[in-house]
Motif scaffolding. Structure first.
Motif, PDB file in Angstrom:
ATOM      1  N   ALA A   1       0.828  -1.208   0.000  1.00  0.00           N
ATOM      2  CA  ALA A   1       0.000   0.000   0.000  1.00  0.00           C
ATOM      3  C   ALA A   1       0.860   1.254   0.000  1.00  0.00           C
ATOM      4  N   ILE A   2       1.929   1.249   0.786  1.00  0.00           N
ATOM      5  CA  ILE A   2       2.837   2.400   0.837  1.00  0.00           C
ATOM      6  C   ILE A   2       3.505   2.606  -0.523  1.00  0.00           C
ATOM      7  N   TYR A   3       3.916   1.513  -1.150  1.00  0.00           N
ATOM      8  CA  TYR A   3       4.492   1.587  -2.499  1.00  0.00           C
ATOM      9  C   TYR A   3       3.500   2.221  -3.478  1.00  0.00           C
TER      10      TYR A   3
ATOM     11  N   PHE B   1      -5.607  12.894 -22.093  1.00  0.00           N
ATOM     12  CA  PHE B   1      -6.265  14.102 -21.594  1.00  0.00           C
ATOM     13  C   PHE B   1      -7.745  13.817 -21.341  1.00  0.00           C
ATOM     14  N   GLY B   2      -8.227  14.204 -20.154  1.00  0.00           N
ATOM     15  CA  GLY B   2      -9.628  13.997 -19.791  1.00  0.00           C
ATOM     16  C   GLY B   2      -9.868  12.740 -18.989  1.00  0.00           C
ATOM     17  N   GLN B   3      -8.943  11.781 -19.069  1.00  0.00           N
ATOM     18  CA  GLN B   3      -9.093  10.564 -18.290  1.00  0.00           C
ATOM     19  C   GLN B   3      -8.617  10.792 -16.853  1.00  0.00           C
ATOM     20  N   ASN B   4      -9.022   9.910 -15.967  1.00  0.00           N
ATOM     21  CA  ASN B   4      -8.472   9.889 -14.621  1.00  0.00           C
ATOM     22  C   ASN B   4      -8.400   8.451 -14.151  1.00  0.00           C
ATOM     23  N   VAL B   5      -7.730   8.237 -13.054  1.00  0.00           N
ATOM     24  CA  VAL B   5      -7.508   6.886 -12.543  1.00  0.00           C
ATOM     25  C   VAL B   5      -8.053   6.765 -11.133  1.00  0.00           C
ATOM     26  N   ARG B   6      -8.738   5.664 -10.860  1.00  0.00           N
ATOM     27  CA  ARG B   6      -9.091   5.310  -9.487  1.00  0.00           C
ATOM     28  C   ARG B   6      -7.996   4.383  -8.979  1.00  0.00           C
ATOM     29  N   VAL B   7      -7.524   4.640  -7.788  1.00  0.00           N
ATOM     30  CA  VAL B   7      -6.410   3.885  -7.227  1.00  0.00           C
ATOM     31  C   VAL B   7      -6.877   3.174  -5.961  1.00  0.00           C
ATOM     32  N   PHE B   8      -6.534   1.892  -5.825  1.00  0.00           N
ATOM     33  CA  PHE B   8      -7.009   1.092  -4.697  1.00  0.00           C
ATOM     34  C   PHE B   8      -5.829   0.449  -3.955  1.00  0.00           C
ATOM     35  N   PRO B   9      -5.216   1.180  -3.025  1.00  0.00           N
ATOM     36  CA  PRO B   9      -4.022   0.675  -2.326  1.00  0.00           C
ATOM     37  C   PRO B   9      -4.272  -0.556  -1.460  1.00  0.00           C
ATOM     38  N   ILE B  10      -5.511  -0.744  -0.979  1.00  0.00           N
ATOM     39  CA  ILE B  10      -5.780  -1.915  -0.130  1.00  0.00           C
ATOM     40  C   ILE B  10      -6.633  -2.931  -0.877  1.00  0.00           C
ATOM     41  N   SER B  11      -6.497  -2.935  -2.189  1.00  0.00           N
ATOM     42  CA  SER B  11      -7.265  -3.866  -3.011  1.00  0.00           C
ATOM     43  C   SER B  11      -7.052  -5.316  -2.600  1.00  0.00           C
ATOM     44  N   ASN B  12      -5.840  -5.667  -2.173  1.00  0.00           N
ATOM     45  CA  ASN B  12      -5.526  -7.057  -1.836  1.00  0.00           C
ATOM     46  C   ASN B  12      -5.772  -7.395  -0.371  1.00  0.00           C
ATOM     47  N   TRP B  13      -6.318  -6.446   0.388  1.00  0.00           N
ATOM     48  CA  TRP B  13      -6.646  -6.693   1.790  1.00  0.00           C
ATOM     49  C   TRP B  13      -8.034  -7.324   1.891  1.00  0.00           C
ATOM     50  N   THR B  14      -8.265  -8.049   2.976  1.00  0.00           N
ATOM     51  CA  THR B  14      -9.596  -8.538   3.309  1.00  0.00           C
ATOM     52  C   THR B  14     -10.175  -7.690   4.439  1.00  0.00           C
TER      53      THR B  14
ATOM     54  N   LYS C   1     -14.043   2.781   8.031  1.00  0.00           N
ATOM     55  CA  LYS C   1     -12.803   2.138   8.482  1.00  0.00           C
ATOM     56  C   LYS C   1     -11.771   2.043   7.366  1.00  0.00           C
ATOM     57  N   ASP C   2     -12.210   1.716   6.136  1.00  0.00           N
ATOM     58  CA  ASP C   2     -11.256   1.521   5.046  1.00  0.00           C
ATOM     59  C   ASP C   2     -10.574   2.829   4.665  1.00  0.00           C
ATOM     60  N   SER C   3     -11.343   3.901   4.541  1.00  0.00           N
ATOM     61  CA  SER C   3     -10.723   5.173   4.173  1.00  0.00           C
ATOM     62  C   SER C   3      -9.886   5.735   5.319  1.00  0.00           C
ATOM     63  N   THR C   4     -10.233   5.394   6.567  1.00  0.00           N
ATOM     64  CA  THR C   4      -9.416   5.814   7.700  1.00  0.00           C
ATOM     65  C   THR C   4      -8.081   5.079   7.704  1.00  0.00           C
ATOM     66  N   VAL C   5      -8.104   3.794   7.359  1.00  0.00           N
ATOM     67  CA  VAL C   5      -6.856   3.040   7.214  1.00  0.00           C
ATOM     68  C   VAL C   5      -6.008   3.638   6.090  1.00  0.00           C
ATOM     69  N   LEU C   6      -6.648   4.098   5.003  1.00  0.00           N
ATOM     70  CA  LEU C   6      -5.903   4.744   3.926  1.00  0.00           C
ATOM     71  C   LEU C   6      -5.164   5.983   4.429  1.00  0.00           C
ATOM     72  N   VAL C   7      -5.818   6.748   5.284  1.00  0.00           N
ATOM     73  CA  VAL C   7      -5.167   7.940   5.832  1.00  0.00           C
ATOM     74  C   VAL C   7      -3.933   7.544   6.629  1.00  0.00           C
ATOM     75  N   ARG C   8      -4.039   6.504   7.466  1.00  0.00           N
ATOM     76  CA  ARG C   8      -2.870   6.058   8.233  1.00  0.00           C
ATOM     77  C   ARG C   8      -1.756   5.588   7.295  1.00  0.00           C
ATOM     78  N   LEU C   9      -2.093   4.852   6.249  1.00  0.00           N
ATOM     79  CA  LEU C   9      -1.086   4.373   5.305  1.00  0.00           C
ATOM     80  C   LEU C   9      -0.418   5.535   4.569  1.00  0.00           C
ATOM     81  N   ALA C  10      -1.218   6.556   4.229  1.00  0.00           N
ATOM     82  CA  ALA C  10      -0.655   7.736   3.575  1.00  0.00           C
ATOM     83  C   ALA C  10       0.292   8.466   4.521  1.00  0.00           C
ATOM     84  N   GLN C  11      -0.063   8.538   5.796  1.00  0.00           N
ATOM     85  CA  GLN C  11       0.851   9.132   6.789  1.00  0.00           C
ATOM     86  C   GLN C  11       2.195   8.418   6.771  1.00  0.00           C
ATOM     87  N   LYS C  12       2.137   7.089   6.794  1.00  0.00           N
ATOM     88  CA  LYS C  12       3.367   6.312   6.848  1.00  0.00           C
ATOM     89  C   LYS C  12       4.173   6.441   5.553  1.00  0.00           C
TER      90      LYS C  12
END
Length: 310
Positions: A24-26, A185-198, A46-57
């Motif tokens: 996730a950090i990578y 141009f005009g496109q964007n990406v959705r990113v899922f850092p915890i995609s492989n988490w359960t 909970k999931d987006s809160t975990v993302l915030v902690r991972l972004a901090q790290k």
């Protein structure tokens, strides 16, 4: 112990030897390296809160280098909004809020009425508007592959077209952890850092890290009523209730946090994080089994995602 600023951690403690955390950090660092204007989509759950902690790290000891954005349905649990604002203040985050109610008032979307009405699908128009107005090229979300079969089809870098839509049949291969952030141009990406988490991975991480989350995730007394074998909150004006649907008081908690009108509770005696983890280990039902908007059809989530949903 909840340590929001990570000030009481050594560098070794900040980044642990956890393969899921490392991945996730990578991903977070790749996002900042490959995109010009990323944003973290934050629901207060909970999931987006975990993302915030991972972004901090990922960027410690610097601040998180992008804003967080909440698409506010107007039907959020009050506990979630209170938690969101507290977290933003503690971490000195930049918060962007877009309101579904504004688009309803402007006649851009039409609110559903009746027994199974929900504002969840109305978030699509508001989210796409926010992405366009703010110029975001990468939107970081907390979706996991174990949640729902449509989400299992997503890549970690999932491209959306000029209209914000997703083509599940036309996705880029991701081999050897190589993430391709090149977009037109005009496109964007959705990113899922915890995609492989359960779900259990998320709860175990919250337990290990001592991460604070909204109180409604833990067992509490609440006025509720039952419909379709699900338990609904009767504490607010946003959940539709028939006159013959009896209100009682039960000890419940919520496994997922969404629009109040489509998110049911479960009976539980899990008053703390240790009990929640035990409960999840024993559960045989997905957390999204309590989300009525996913039950509208077999492909309900996939159709929403094709239109631009989270």
């Amino acid at each position: 112990m909840w340590d929001p600023q990570l000030k009481n951690r050594t560098m070794k403690e900040v980044v642990s030897n956890n393969p899921l955390e490392d991945e996730a950090i990578y991903i977070f660092r790749e996002v900042v390296g490959q995109f010009e204007k990323p944003v973290l989509l934050f629901s207060g759950g909970k999931d987006s809160t975990v993302l915030v902690r991972l972004a901090q790290k990922a960027f410690y000891p610097a601040k998180i280098p992008f804003p967080i954005m909440h698409i506010d349905t107007g039907h959020n649990f009050p506990e979630t909004i209170e938690f969101r604002d507290k977290l933003v203040e503690e971490l000195d985050l930049e918060l962007i809020v877009y309101h579904v109610q504004d688009n309803i008032d402007a006649g851009l979307v039409k609110e559903e009425k009746g027994k199974y009405a929900s504002r969840n699908i109305l978030q699509i128009e508001t989210l796409l508007q926010a992405i366009e107005e703010q110029g975001f090229d990468a939107c970081i979300g907390g979706a996991r592959r174990d949640e729902e079969k449509a989400r299992a089809k997503e890549r970690i870098f999932s491209v959306r077209d000029n209209f914000g839509q997703w083509d599940e049949k036309n996705q880029r291969p991701e081999v050897f952890d190589l993430l391709n952030g090149r977009i037109d141009f005009g496109q964007n990406v959705r990113v899922f850092p915890i995609s492989n988490w359960t779900e259990l991975d998320v709860w175990s991480y919250i337990q290990k890290e001592g991460i604070e989350i909204p109180s409604i995730y833990f067992a509490h007394k609440r006025k509720v009523f039952e419909r379709d074998n699900l338990i609904w909150s009767a504490n607010d004006e946003y959940v539709y209730r028939e006159k013959d649907e009896l209100v009682t008081e039960k000890i419940v908690r919520f496994r997922t946090v969404g629009d109040m009108s489509c998110t049911a509770a479960v009976e539980s005696l899990a008053f703390d994080i240790d009990k929640v983890v035990e409960e999840i280990k024993a559960s045989t039902i997905s957390e999204r089994g309590a989300r009525i908007d996913d039950k509208r059809s077999e492909a309900a989530m996939e159709k929403r995602k094709q239109q631009g949903y989270f």
